[in-house]
Motif scaffolding. Structure first.
Motif, PDB file in Angstrom:
ATOM      1  N   ASN A  89      20.780  25.110  -3.779  1.00 46.42           N
ATOM      2  CA  ASN A  89      20.529  25.487  -2.390  1.00 46.42           C
ATOM      3  C   ASN A  89      20.341  26.996  -2.335  1.00 46.42           C
ATOM      4  O   ASN A  89      21.243  27.759  -2.697  1.00 46.42           O
ATOM      5  CB  ASN A  89      21.698  25.078  -1.486  1.00 46.42           C
ATOM      6  N   TYR A 107      27.457  21.856   0.612  1.00 50.06           N
ATOM      7  CA  TYR A 107      26.546  21.838   1.766  1.00 50.06           C
ATOM      8  C   TYR A 107      26.312  20.411   2.271  1.00 50.06           C
ATOM      9  O   TYR A 107      25.549  20.212   3.220  1.00 50.06           O
ATOM     10  CB  TYR A 107      25.220  22.493   1.393  1.00 50.06           C
ATOM     11  N   SER A 302      20.569  23.837   3.459  1.00 49.06           N
ATOM     12  CA  SER A 302      21.301  24.380   4.608  1.00 49.06           C
ATOM     13  C   SER A 302      20.345  24.653   5.770  1.00 49.06           C
ATOM     14  O   SER A 302      20.673  24.387   6.933  1.00 49.06           O
ATOM     15  CB  SER A 302      22.043  25.660   4.210  1.00 49.06           C
TER      16      SER A 302
END
Length: 327
Positions: A89, A107, A302
């Protein structure tokens, strides 16, 4: 767009996207009819009433079909499955490694997508590229080295350095943390048949028990796996939207730049799932959301979570704008 904004203001609780789509289509048909009429004004109409009824019938049929099309294309929930591409991420580690997996799990993606190669000794290493030059600086293929040799290599990416991870270790950690995986099988012409058979035999029970998914670009591998893995756990990766295969395939993974509303809508009507990869910018993610795909594979999970929450509050006008922009 102005009509849609007014409709949102007067009837905010109704989804009028399908009606608006039909209006756009109707406007086009009427414009075409006017153009044809003006082009043949010298023709003498002997039965004006019959001509009018025929034109009205054609317009009504067109409107009905357009409404149905608009409903199929646009009236869908925006709640896709979130998938972290290569287990990272926002470049938080070397892709496809245990270190990045540990960080990305935090996440809470629905799935973590990752890649698996078969080694020289018929074991499995978590790795994307078929050449180790980019990550490890050596000219070799995963199938040229044993698992023990591969695990000794230092790999570098995204300003991080670590060791390669064997699939068993990666899988065990994911299972311990109840993290579902979307596993891409990276075959070569030399090992496609062996890869599929060995992998299915070794990991069948684990995949079913922990609800993992498999996908591959190699159609031969997919057909072999179908003999052992339930179709609900298998997806076919298609880089380009050229056709819709008729085979008994549960889900497709599609490059987002080649997606179209009709491809997604047709598969939705056939109860087939469409994943898309790899939209990373906000504009690209909005395109995927507007088309109503089942799942989105991204390097920025995210940001995807934020985009989904905002898209769920799009007005009909905003949603129509997204569709018109990206279709």
């Amino acid at each position: 767009m102005l009509l849609q904004v007014i409709a949102d203001w007067i009837l905010p609780t109704y989804n009028l996207l399908a009606i608006n789509y039909a209006l756009f289509s109707l406007w086009g048909i009427v414009s075409l009819g006017i153009s044809i009429t003006l082009a043949y004004t010298e023709v003498q109409i002997t039965n004006p009433r019959g001509t009018f009824l025929l034109e009205f019938l054609l317009i009504a049929i067109t409107f009905t079909l357009s409404f149905a099309t608009g409903k199929a294309l646009f009236n869908h929930p925006i709640n896709p499955v979130t998938i972290a591409h290569r287990g990272v991420n926002q470049k938080n580690g070397v892709p496809n490694t245990l270190e990045s997996l540990k960080k990305t799990i935090k996440y809470h993606p629905d799935y973590i997508e990752m890649d698996v190669h078969m080694t020289k000794d018929n074991k499995f290493i978590v790795l994307h590229d078929n050449n180790l030059k980019k990550l490890a600086g050596i000219k070799a293929h995963p199938e040229d080295l044993t698992l023990a040799e591969l695990k000794k290599l230092n790999v570098t990416a995204n300003n991080h350095q670590t060791k390669l991870t064997d699939f068993d270790t990666y899988l065990k950690y994911a299972n311990q943390h109840h993290q579902k995986l979307l596993i891409e099988l990276k075959t070569t012409p030399n090992n496609a048949t062996d890869f599929a058979n060995i992998f299915a035999k070794r990991y069948y029970a684990n995949i079913i028990e922990n609800h993992h998914q498999l996908h591959t670009l190699d159609f031969q591998t997919l057909m072999i796996l179908q003999n052992d893995i339930p179709k609900g756990n298998l997806n076919y990766l298609m880089p380009y939207n050229l056709t819709i295969p008729e085979e008994n395939i549960h889900a497709y993974g599609m490059r987002y730049s080649t997606l179209s509303p009709d491809f997604v809508a047709i598969n939705r009507q056939k109860h087939k799932l469409v994943y898309t990869w790899t939209p990373n910018s906000r504009l690209a993610i909005n395109k995927a959301l507007s088309l109503g795909v089942y799942g989105i594979v991204t390097d920025n999970v995210s940001q995807l979570h934020v985009a989904i929450k905002e898209a769920q509050h799009w007005s009909d006008a905003e949603r129509l704008l997204q569709v018109l922009l990206y279709s």
